[in-house]
Design a protein around this motif. Structure first.
Motif, short mmCIF file in Angstrom:
data_model
loop_
_atom_site.label_atom_id
_atom_site.label_comp_id
_atom_site.label_asym_id
_atom_site.label_seq_id
_atom_site.Cartn_x
_atom_site.Cartn_y
_atom_site.Cartn_z
N TYR A 367 0.77 -1.33 -0.19
CA TYR A 367 -0.27 -0.11 0.11
C TYR A 367 0.51 1.16 -0.29
O TYR A 367 0.65 2.22 -0.47
CB TYR A 367 -1.33 0.22 1.18
CG TYR A 367 -1.71 -1.09 1.48
CD1 TYR A 367 -3.44 -0.62 0.39
CD2 TYR A 367 -2.51 -2.69 1.49
CE1 TYR A 367 -4.38 -1.59 0.24
CE2 TYR A 367 -3.53 -3.39 1.13
CZ TYR A 367 -4.59 -2.84 0.97
OH TYR A 367 -4.91 -3.93 0.45
N GLY A 368 1.88 1.17 0.45
CA GLY A 368 2.68 2.59 0.74
C GLY A 368 3.38 2.53 -0.96
O GLY A 368 3.53 4.30 -1.22
N ASN A 369 3.60 2.07 -1.77
CA ASN A 369 3.85 1.16 -3.39
C ASN A 369 2.58 2.47 -4.32
O ASN A 369 3.15 3.56 -5.05
CB ASN A 369 4.34 0.46 -3.97
CG ASN A 369 5.55 0.21 -3.30
OD1 ASN A 369 6.51 0.29 -2.72
ND2 ASN A 369 6.13 -0.93 -3.48
N PHE A 370 1.77 1.62 -4.08
CA PHE A 370 0.12 2.09 -4.21
C PHE A 370 0.55 3.83 -4.23
O PHE A 370 0.40 4.73 -4.74
CB PHE A 370 -1.02 1.57 -3.88
CG PHE A 370 -1.89 2.16 -4.58
CD1 PHE A 370 -2.12 1.90 -5.60
CD2 PHE A 370 -3.04 2.37 -3.39
CE1 PHE A 370 -3.46 1.73 -5.99
CE2 PHE A 370 -4.46 2.78 -3.91
CZ PHE A 370 -4.52 2.85 -5.20
N VAL A 371 -0.14 4.28 -2.87
CA VAL A 371 0.15 5.63 -2.01
C VAL A 371 1.33 6.35 -2.82
O VAL A 371 1.22 7.61 -3.31
CB VAL A 371 0.24 6.05 -0.68
CG1 VAL A 371 0.31 7.26 -0.91
CG2 VAL A 371 -1.17 5.10 -0.04
N LEU A 372 2.27 6.00 -2.91
CA LEU A 372 3.28 6.67 -3.63
C LEU A 372 3.45 7.06 -5.22
O LEU A 372 3.56 7.72 -6.08
CB LEU A 372 4.52 6.13 -3.16
CG LEU A 372 5.76 6.70 -3.50
CD1 LEU A 372 6.23 8.24 -3.65
CD2 LEU A 372 7.68 5.90 -3.39
N ASP A 373 2.93 5.53 -6.10
CA ASP A 373 2.06 5.50 -7.00
C ASP A 373 0.67 6.79 -8.10
O ASP A 373 1.45 7.68 -8.40
CB ASP A 373 1.98 4.33 -7.59
CG ASP A 373 3.16 3.14 -8.19
OD1 ASP A 373 3.95 3.68 -7.68
OD2 ASP A 373 2.86 2.15 -8.35
N LEU A 374 -0.03 6.43 -6.36
CA LEU A 374 -1.17 7.98 -6.67
C LEU A 374 -0.28 9.05 -7.02
O LEU A 374 -1.07 10.22 -7.87
CB LEU A 374 -2.79 7.78 -5.75
CG LEU A 374 -2.94 6.29 -6.65
CD1 LEU A 374 -4.04 6.61 -4.73
CD2 LEU A 374 -3.45 5.86 -7.43
N ALA A 375 0.84 9.28 -6.01
CA ALA A 375 1.10 10.85 -5.81
C ALA A 375 1.93 11.47 -6.94
O ALA A 375 1.77 12.69 -7.57
CB ALA A 375 2.61 10.97 -4.48
N VAL A 376 2.67 10.23 -7.59
CA VAL A 376 3.26 10.36 -8.45
C VAL A 376 2.73 10.68 -9.67
O VAL A 376 2.47 11.80 -10.96
CB VAL A 376 4.40 9.56 -8.81
CG1 VAL A 376 5.18 9.94 -10.38
CG2 VAL A 376 5.56 9.12 -7.75
N ASN A 377 1.82 10.01 -9.93
CA ASN A 377 0.65 10.04 -11.17
C ASN A 377 -0.04 11.25 -11.31
O ASN A 377 -0.43 12.00 -12.12
CB ASN A 377 -0.10 8.57 -11.02
CG ASN A 377 -1.57 8.92 -11.98
OD1 ASN A 377 -0.52 8.54 -13.13
ND2 ASN A 377 -2.46 9.07 -11.91
N PHE A 378 -0.23 12.09 -10.23
CA PHE A 378 -1.23 13.26 -9.95
C PHE A 378 -0.24 14.70 -9.88
O PHE A 378 -0.18 15.87 -9.66
CB PHE A 378 -1.72 13.23 -8.72
CG PHE A 378 -3.54 12.22 -8.80
CD1 PHE A 378 -3.92 13.21 -10.00
CD2 PHE A 378 -3.18 11.32 -8.52
CE1 PHE A 378 -5.02 11.99 -10.67
CE2 PHE A 378 -4.20 10.42 -8.79
CZ PHE A 378 -5.64 11.12 -9.90
N ALA A 379 1.36 14.40 -9.71
CA ALA A 379 2.40 15.60 -10.07
C ALA A 379 2.21 16.58 -10.53
O ALA A 379 2.25 17.87 -9.98
CB ALA A 379 3.37 14.96 -9.43
N PRO A 380 1.59 16.34 -11.43
CA PRO A 380 1.71 17.38 -13.00
C PRO A 380 0.52 18.45 -12.00
O PRO A 380 0.92 19.27 -12.40
CB PRO A 380 0.89 16.91 -14.55
CG PRO A 380 1.86 15.13 -14.32
CD PRO A 380 2.05 14.79 -12.31
#
Length: 559
Positions: A367-380
């Motif tokens: 779940y840590g990777n998932f949350v980080l992925d979401l943050a990166v996905n919405f980084a723009p």
């Protein structure tokens, strides 16, 4: 109008793996065109109209007529696509019997029992195994498969694939899905109508109705996807009941959707398969070579079981399935295992040990990777918001320049995470990559694979630039990106792909796991010395840098 067997499917082109682009495009464009017709009518007949109720009625009637016409014309339009773009060969039941006697017998029996006309049978000259059906009414259906189905699947497995596709026909899935999509379009029309009502006591009620209609429209969109997934389960159930062999369908799914298979010696049926493919003019050299081998699921059951973990436990799986027309393959296999138990048959893939294995996964990492992925996905977007605020607060800045630069920096960060350094990419096999339950659709894993290019990523598509690679453990989709963009992809598909099919190659790229797995290619090297370079991250970096430069230019203009 179309349904497919593969876990990512013909309507499921989220990541493009294993799907049929032409069919998905025609159907999707048809539905979008219907929405555009609805919107055009609503704008011209509802907005600024003295009689909005009349406009609403005409818009709904127009939408119904358009979708009804498209419903009956779609099979013929798709036939043109199959003939021109995929070079589909239409075969007889007798020709199918030469390739798969069990499938031909099942097709005859089911059509007689269900009192339906035999579907038109198509065969695509490509070793990437796939199957799908399309049509309008039950007696106007088409059932198309690729030649790879007969290479990599056993006879009983092929029969279950045909049974699954027949399930879509028997259940009127074409008509049901068309009706459902039409209702969703009408919800949008009602939203436009209610939003337009102004003045008088009805204004507040109309605005509330507009909000509710808009919410219903989005809910309806996801219900449409849920309905599609549900009908896939029912097609699986139909196949399991019709063949009394849910385990064979589960094996077919693992081979086609996951691409997991290994090679073994074939006996007995060699001459039948050879003669069948030669008579049809389908891949005679490759078919003849393949007849000495058969393909089964890997004997390493523990590792195969780990392949299911991503579908059943990774948070990305749940999120991506919401936007998919097909259920996750692991969930379909779980349902098929239940059917096998109900039939008092040994279960091919026992789910209980897989669930137990999943409970021991590192939840913090998952779940840590998932949350980080979401943050990166919405980084723009996050970068744009920060940039807008900074542009407003900094005396020498501007809001527009800050937003542009912020979006560009966020995009650079996202691209950097998506495409990490591949200089030290390790040599892997497909089964090992698939067995990683922590894999991500966003964070690419640099990897090297060695194997044979067996066909196009979109089986038979003469314009398709993507490829299908097979190594000793399975098959996977390779995504090619030209430095010249979409036009370059089409040119590569037209001029280079055919010459690459059948070549032994070494590939370099980024592995990703989504509803279906794929590799974003960096390079392919064939044993003959051919080198193909791909540029999946180039355009992402160029766009990100472009936003940053635009922001600086805007700032300079306003100084």
């Amino acid at each position: 109008m179309a349904n497919s067997f593969s876990g990512n499917g013909k309507l499921n082109l989220i990541f493009g793996a294993g799907g049929n682009l032409a069919i998905a495009s025609v159907v999707t464009l048809g539905l979008i065109s219907g929405m555009l017709v609805s919107l055009f009518l609503s704008i011209s007949l509802i907005i600024d109209s003295d009689r909005p109720w009349l406009g609403l009625g005409i818009a709904i009637a127009g939408t119904l007529v358009f979708n009804l016409v498209f419903f009956f014309l779609a099979p013929f339009l798709l036939d043109l696509s199959q003939n021109w773009l995929y070079k589909t060969k239409w075969i007889s039941l007798g020709e199918l019997a030469k390739l798969s006697p069990t499938a031909a017998e099942l097709l005859t029996r089911v059509c007689a029992e269900q009192k339906i006309k035999q579907p038109r049978l198509g065969l695509i000259d490509d070793q990437n195994p796939t199957a799908f059906t399309y049509g309008s009414l039950r007696d106007q259906s088409r059932l198309v498969v690729s030649a790879g189905l007969f290479t990599y699947l056993e006879d009983e497995e092929i029969a279950t694939v045909y049974a699954h596709e027949l399930g879509h026909i028997v259940h009127w899935d074409f008509a049901v899905m068309t009706l459902a999509s039409t209702l969703v379009q009408i919800m949008y029309l009602i939203y436009v109508f209610a939003r337009r009502v102004r003045g008088g006591k009805s204004k507040d009620a109309a605005q509330t109705a507009a909000l509710v209609a808009y919410i219903f429209y989005w809910v309806g969109t996801y219900l449409l996807l849920y309905l599609s997934r549900t009908r896939e389960y029912f097609a699986d159930k139909f196949a399991a009941e019709t063949t009394s062999n849910p385990n064979a369908l589960a094996r077919a799914l693992v081979k086609i959707a996951y691409g997991i298979l290994t090679e073994r010696e074939r006996s007995g049926e060699v001459s039948q398969l050879t003669e069948g493919t030669r008579a049809l003019g389908i891949y005679d050299p490759k078919a003849a070579a393949a007849t000495g081998n058969a393909y089964r699921i890997s004997t390493d059951q523990a590792q195969v079981s780990r392949v299911f973990l991503w579908d059943l436990f990774n948070p990305w799986a749940t999120l991506l399935e919401l936007n998919s027309t097909h259920p996750l393959t692991g969930k379909r296999i779980r349902a098929l295992s239940n059917y096998a138990e109900q039939l008092d048959q040994p279960v091919e893939f026992a789910i209980a040990p897989i669930i137990a294995l999943g409970k021991n996964l590192d939840r913090k990492r998952l779940y840590g990777n998932f949350v980080l992925d979401l943050a990166v996905n919405f980084a723009p977007l996050l970068g744009m918001v920060i940039g807008l605020v900074a542009g407003a607060l900094i005396p020498a800045g501007t809001i527009l320049s800050g937003g542009l630069v912020g979006f560009g920096i966020g995009s650079l960060l996202k691209t950097w995470v998506q495409f990490p350094d591949y200089d030290f990419a390790k040599l892997n096999d497909i089964l090992s990559l698939m067995a990683d339950p922590y894999a991500s659709p966003l964070r690419g894993q640099p990897t090297r694979l060695t194997g044979e290019l067996i066909g196009r990523g979109d089986a038979g598509n003469q314009l398709g630039s993507d490829l299908k690679l097979k190594d000793d453990t399975g098959m996977i989709y390779l995504r090619y990106v030209s430095r010249f963009g979409s036009l370059g992809n089409v040119w590569f598909g037209m001029t280079r792909v055919n010459s690459l099919v059948g070549a032994e190659v070494k590939s370099l790229g980024w592995f990703r796991r989504g509803v279906a797995p794929w590799v974003d290619l960096v390079q392919i090297k064939s044993t003959s010395g051919t080198v193909i370079n791909s540029y999946p991250r180039m355009w992402s970096y160029l766009i990100a840098i472009g936003f940053c430069v635009a922001g600086v230019v805007v700032w300079l203009i306003f100084q």
